[in-house]
Design a protein around this motif. Sequence first.
Motif, PDB file in Angstrom:
ATOM      1  N   HIS A 118     -37.356  45.375  12.023  1.00 56.38           N
ATOM      2  CA  HIS A 118     -37.188  46.486  12.960  1.00 56.38           C
ATOM      3  C   HIS A 118     -36.087  46.167  13.973  1.00 56.38           C
ATOM      4  CE1 HIS A 118     -38.187  48.873  16.602  1.00 56.38           C
ATOM      5  NE2 HIS A 118     -38.310  49.818  15.699  1.00 56.38           N
ATOM      6  N   TYR A 119     -36.124  44.956  14.524  1.00 54.23           N
ATOM      7  CA  TYR A 119     -35.102  44.526  15.482  1.00 54.23           C
ATOM      8  C   TYR A 119     -33.710  44.595  14.859  1.00 54.23           C
ATOM      9  CZ  TYR A 119     -32.173  41.320  18.170  1.00 54.23           C
ATOM     10  OH  TYR A 119     -31.140  40.759  18.865  1.00 54.23           O
ATOM     11  N   LYS A 120     -33.584  44.049  13.651  1.00 54.74           N
ATOM     12  CA  LYS A 120     -32.274  44.055  12.966  1.00 54.74           C
ATOM     13  C   LYS A 120     -31.785  45.481  12.747  1.00 54.74           C
ATOM     14  CE  LYS A 120     -31.811  39.564  11.841  1.00 54.74           C
ATOM     15  NZ  LYS A 120     -30.686  38.739  12.190  1.00 54.74           N
ATOM     16  N   SER A 121     -32.680  46.371  12.346  1.00 53.39           N
ATOM     17  CA  SER A 121     -32.302  47.765  12.100  1.00 53.39           C
ATOM     18  C   SER A 121     -31.837  48.444  13.382  1.00 53.39           C
ATOM     19  CB  SER A 121     -33.469  48.546  11.502  1.00 53.39           C
ATOM     20  OG  SER A 121     -33.849  48.002  10.272  1.00 53.39           O
ATOM     21  N   VAL A 122     -32.588  48.225  14.456  1.00 49.96           N
ATOM     22  CA  VAL A 122     -32.229  48.831  15.741  1.00 49.96           C
ATOM     23  C   VAL A 122     -30.879  48.313  16.216  1.00 49.96           C
ATOM     24  CG1 VAL A 122     -32.831  48.908  18.206  1.00 49.96           C
ATOM     25  CG2 VAL A 122     -34.585  49.316  16.475  1.00 49.96           C
ATOM     26  N   MET A 123     -30.694  47.003  16.193  1.00 49.88           N
ATOM     27  CA  MET A 123     -29.458  46.420  16.714  1.00 49.88           C
ATOM     28  C   MET A 123     -28.270  46.739  15.823  1.00 49.88           C
ATOM     29  SD  MET A 123     -30.260  45.354  19.605  1.00 49.88           S
ATOM     30  CE  MET A 123     -28.635  44.733  20.032  1.00 49.88           C
ATOM     31  N   ALA A 124     -28.462  46.819  14.512  1.00 49.27           N
ATOM     32  CA  ALA A 124     -27.355  47.175  13.615  1.00 49.27           C
ATOM     33  C   ALA A 124     -26.845  48.570  13.929  1.00 49.27           C
ATOM     34  CB  ALA A 124     -27.795  47.083  12.162  1.00 49.27           C
ATOM     35  N   ALA A 125     -27.779  49.492  14.183  1.00 49.85           N
ATOM     36  CA  ALA A 125     -27.391  50.863  14.529  1.00 49.85           C
ATOM     37  C   ALA A 125     -26.675  50.895  15.871  1.00 49.85           C
ATOM     38  CB  ALA A 125     -28.622  51.760  14.565  1.00 49.85           C
ATOM     39  N   GLU A 126     -27.157  50.122  16.838  1.00 49.59           N
ATOM     40  CA  GLU A 126     -26.536  50.098  18.169  1.00 49.59           C
ATOM     41  C   GLU A 126     -25.120  49.539  18.106  1.00 49.59           C
ATOM     42  OE1 GLU A 126     -28.020  51.550  20.668  1.00 49.59           O
ATOM     43  OE2 GLU A 126     -29.757  51.884  19.399  1.00 49.59           O
ATOM     44  N   ILE A 127     -24.963  48.438  17.385  1.00 45.05           N
ATOM     45  CA  ILE A 127     -23.657  47.783  17.311  1.00 45.05           C
ATOM     46  C   ILE A 127     -22.627  48.668  16.637  1.00 45.05           C
ATOM     47  CG2 ILE A 127     -22.436  45.868  16.178  1.00 45.05           C
ATOM     48  CD1 ILE A 127     -24.896  44.132  16.844  1.00 45.05           C
ATOM     49  N   SER A 128     -23.052  49.433  15.639  1.00 43.59           N
ATOM     50  CA  SER A 128     -22.088  50.237  14.881  1.00 43.59           C
ATOM     51  C   SER A 128     -21.741  51.557  15.561  1.00 43.59           C
ATOM     52  CB  SER A 128     -22.631  50.517  13.471  1.00 43.59           C
ATOM     53  OG  SER A 128     -23.791  51.314  13.549  1.00 43.59           O
ATOM     54  N   THR A 129     -22.606  52.063  16.446  1.00 43.67           N
ATOM     55  CA  THR A 129     -22.364  53.416  16.954  1.00 43.67           C
ATOM     56  C   THR A 129     -22.343  53.571  18.472  1.00 43.67           C
ATOM     57  OG1 THR A 129     -24.707  53.983  16.909  1.00 43.67           O
ATOM     58  CG2 THR A 129     -23.448  54.437  14.911  1.00 43.67           C
ATOM     59  N   GLU A 130     -22.973  52.677  19.212  1.00 42.79           N
ATOM     60  CA  GLU A 130     -23.166  52.922  20.634  1.00 42.79           C
ATOM     61  C   GLU A 130     -22.201  52.133  21.513  1.00 42.79           C
ATOM     62  OE1 GLU A 130     -24.957  55.251  21.687  1.00 42.79           O
ATOM     63  OE2 GLU A 130     -26.278  55.686  19.993  1.00 42.79           O
ATOM     64  N   ASP A 131     -22.024  52.636  22.755  1.00 45.31           N
ATOM     65  CA  ASP A 131     -21.138  51.972  23.712  1.00 45.31           C
ATOM     66  C   ASP A 131     -21.815  50.724  24.275  1.00 45.31           C
ATOM     67  OD1 ASP A 131     -22.938  52.707  25.741  1.00 45.31           O
ATOM     68  OD2 ASP A 131     -21.825  54.528  26.211  1.00 45.31           O
ATOM     69  N   SER A 132     -21.060  49.956  25.057  1.00 44.13           N
ATOM     70  CA  SER A 132     -21.539  48.660  25.539  1.00 44.13           C
ATOM     71  C   SER A 132     -22.774  48.789  26.435  1.00 44.13           C
ATOM     72  CB  SER A 132     -20.423  47.920  26.268  1.00 44.13           C
ATOM     73  OG  SER A 132     -19.951  48.687  27.363  1.00 44.13           O
ATOM     74  N   GLU A 133     -22.828  49.813  27.266  1.00 44.62           N
ATOM     75  CA  GLU A 133     -23.990  49.996  28.141  1.00 44.62           C
ATOM     76  C   GLU A 133     -25.260  50.186  27.315  1.00 44.62           C
ATOM     77  OE1 GLU A 133     -23.568  52.941  31.207  1.00 44.62           O
ATOM     78  OE2 GLU A 133     -21.497  52.351  31.620  1.00 44.62           O
ATOM     79  N   HIS A 134     -25.173  51.058  26.341  1.00 47.71           N
ATOM     80  CA  HIS A 134     -26.337  51.344  25.501  1.00 47.71           C
ATOM     81  C   HIS A 134     -26.748  50.099  24.715  1.00 47.71           C
ATOM     82  CE1 HIS A 134     -29.035  54.316  23.653  1.00 47.71           C
ATOM     83  NE2 HIS A 134     -28.940  53.541  22.586  1.00 47.71           N
ATOM     84  N   ARG A 135     -25.788  49.375  24.187  1.00 49.87           N
ATOM     85  CA  ARG A 135     -26.103  48.162  23.418  1.00 49.87           C
ATOM     86  C   ARG A 135     -26.878  47.164  24.273  1.00 49.87           C
ATOM     87  NH1 ARG A 135     -20.852  46.083  20.002  1.00 49.87           N
ATOM     88  NH2 ARG A 135     -19.937  48.106  19.599  1.00 49.87           N
ATOM     89  N   GLY A 170     -22.382  41.732  19.705  1.00 50.84           N
ATOM     90  CA  GLY A 170     -21.023  41.899  19.188  1.00 50.84           C
ATOM     91  C   GLY A 170     -20.007  42.247  20.261  1.00 50.84           C
ATOM     92  N   LEU A 171     -20.351  42.014  21.529  1.00 46.30           N
ATOM     93  CA  LEU A 171     -19.436  42.302  22.640  1.00 46.30           C
ATOM     94  C   LEU A 171     -18.780  41.025  23.136  1.00 46.30           C
ATOM     95  CD1 LEU A 171     -21.774  44.661  24.712  1.00 46.30           C
ATOM     96  CD2 LEU A 171     -19.834  45.378  23.285  1.00 46.30           C
ATOM     97  N   ARG A 172     -17.594  41.160  23.693  1.00 41.44           N
ATOM     98  CA  ARG A 172     -16.935  40.018  24.318  1.00 41.44           C
ATOM     99  C   ARG A 172     -17.605  39.735  25.661  1.00 41.44           C
ATOM    100  NH1 ARG A 172     -12.795  38.391  21.578  1.00 41.44           N
ATOM    101  NH2 ARG A 172     -11.617  39.763  20.212  1.00 41.44           N
ATOM    102  N   VAL A 173     -17.559  38.475  26.089  1.00 35.47           N
ATOM    103  CA  VAL A 173     -18.203  38.085  27.343  1.00 35.47           C
ATOM    104  C   VAL A 173     -17.662  38.907  28.509  1.00 35.47           C
ATOM    105  CG1 VAL A 173     -18.594  36.197  28.983  1.00 35.47           C
ATOM    106  CG2 VAL A 173     -18.664  35.754  26.532  1.00 35.47           C
ATOM    107  N   GLU A 174     -16.340  39.127  28.519  1.00 34.10           N
ATOM    108  CA  GLU A 174     -15.728  39.902  29.601  1.00 34.10           C
ATOM    109  C   GLU A 174     -16.311  41.317  29.645  1.00 34.10           C
ATOM    110  OE1 GLU A 174     -14.058  38.422  27.111  1.00 34.10           O
ATOM    111  OE2 GLU A 174     -13.205  36.671  28.138  1.00 34.10           O
ATOM    112  N   THR A 175     -16.538  41.893  28.470  1.00 34.48           N
ATOM    113  CA  THR A 175     -17.117  43.239  28.397  1.00 34.48           C
ATOM    114  C   THR A 175     -18.555  43.225  28.905  1.00 34.48           C
ATOM    115  OG1 THR A 175     -15.724  43.724  26.489  1.00 34.48           O
ATOM    116  CG2 THR A 175     -17.599  45.192  26.862  1.00 34.48           C
ATOM    117  N   VAL A 176     -19.308  42.178  28.547  1.00 33.09           N
ATOM    118  CA  VAL A 176     -20.692  42.053  29.017  1.00 33.09           C
ATOM    119  C   VAL A 176     -20.719  41.995  30.539  1.00 33.09           C
ATOM    120  CG1 VAL A 176     -22.713  40.526  29.095  1.00 33.09           C
ATOM    121  CG2 VAL A 176     -21.550  40.951  26.910  1.00 33.09           C
ATOM    122  N   ILE A 177     -19.867  41.191  31.135  1.00 28.09           N
ATOM    123  CA  ILE A 177     -19.845  41.034  32.596  1.00 28.09           C
ATOM    124  C   ILE A 177     -19.520  42.360  33.277  1.00 28.09           C
ATOM    125  CG2 ILE A 177     -18.606  39.935  34.513  1.00 28.09           C
ATOM    126  CD1 ILE A 177     -18.287  37.462  32.595  1.00 28.09           C
TER     127      ILE A 177
END
Length: 198
Positions: A118-135, A170-177
């Motif tokens: 379930h976790y993998k499915s949720v995160m795979a969908a987030e990484i492929s379609t959603e912006d950094s805030e949502h991820r 799948g985000l860069r550290v700078e983007t996370v910050i």
Amino acid sequence: MIPIEIIEKYDAVRRFYKKSEIIFEKDSFATHYYQIISGSVKMNNFNDEGREFIQGFFTVHQCFGEPPLFLERTYPANAEAVEDSELICVSKPNFLKLIAENPSVSIIMIKNLAQRLHYKSVMAAEISTEDSEHRLLQLFDYSITYFNFKKEQEGFHIDLTRQQMGDLTGLRVETVIRTIKTLEKKSEVKIVNRKVYR
């Protein structure tokens, strides 16, 4: 996970791993069931540029790397101790015997694998379609449950480094910050002494 007293009946051994020590490597065949007594472990891959992608973190009482035990496949990722850790291990034949002789343990394993899928499915969908805030918000909300983060006065402490957050989404550290600062302004998270709370 599986009660230690049950595991110990199947010729289990305890092993100690230092921080950053490799427990098993990607593409090696699965030979043991591993469960964490103390410490924590991460499973990761590296892309062609050498960038790490973390498949997941595992802490006390959790197991990791067990799907290949059922599939006759190699490990899809490396396992590495995040800190000094003690594991209890049982050989594949004995683990399969344990499962066969203890139906309640089979249910535990099915639930654990289902949660991970379930976790993998949720995160795979987030990484492929959603912006950094949502991820990041999805990661935080899921992690509160899956990693059993404790609620403190400021909220749930997201006990992950900025690098780990990036590696998991799948985000860069700078983007996370930058994104965390934006989420703080929107009152989605709190930052206290550089710690993130949800």
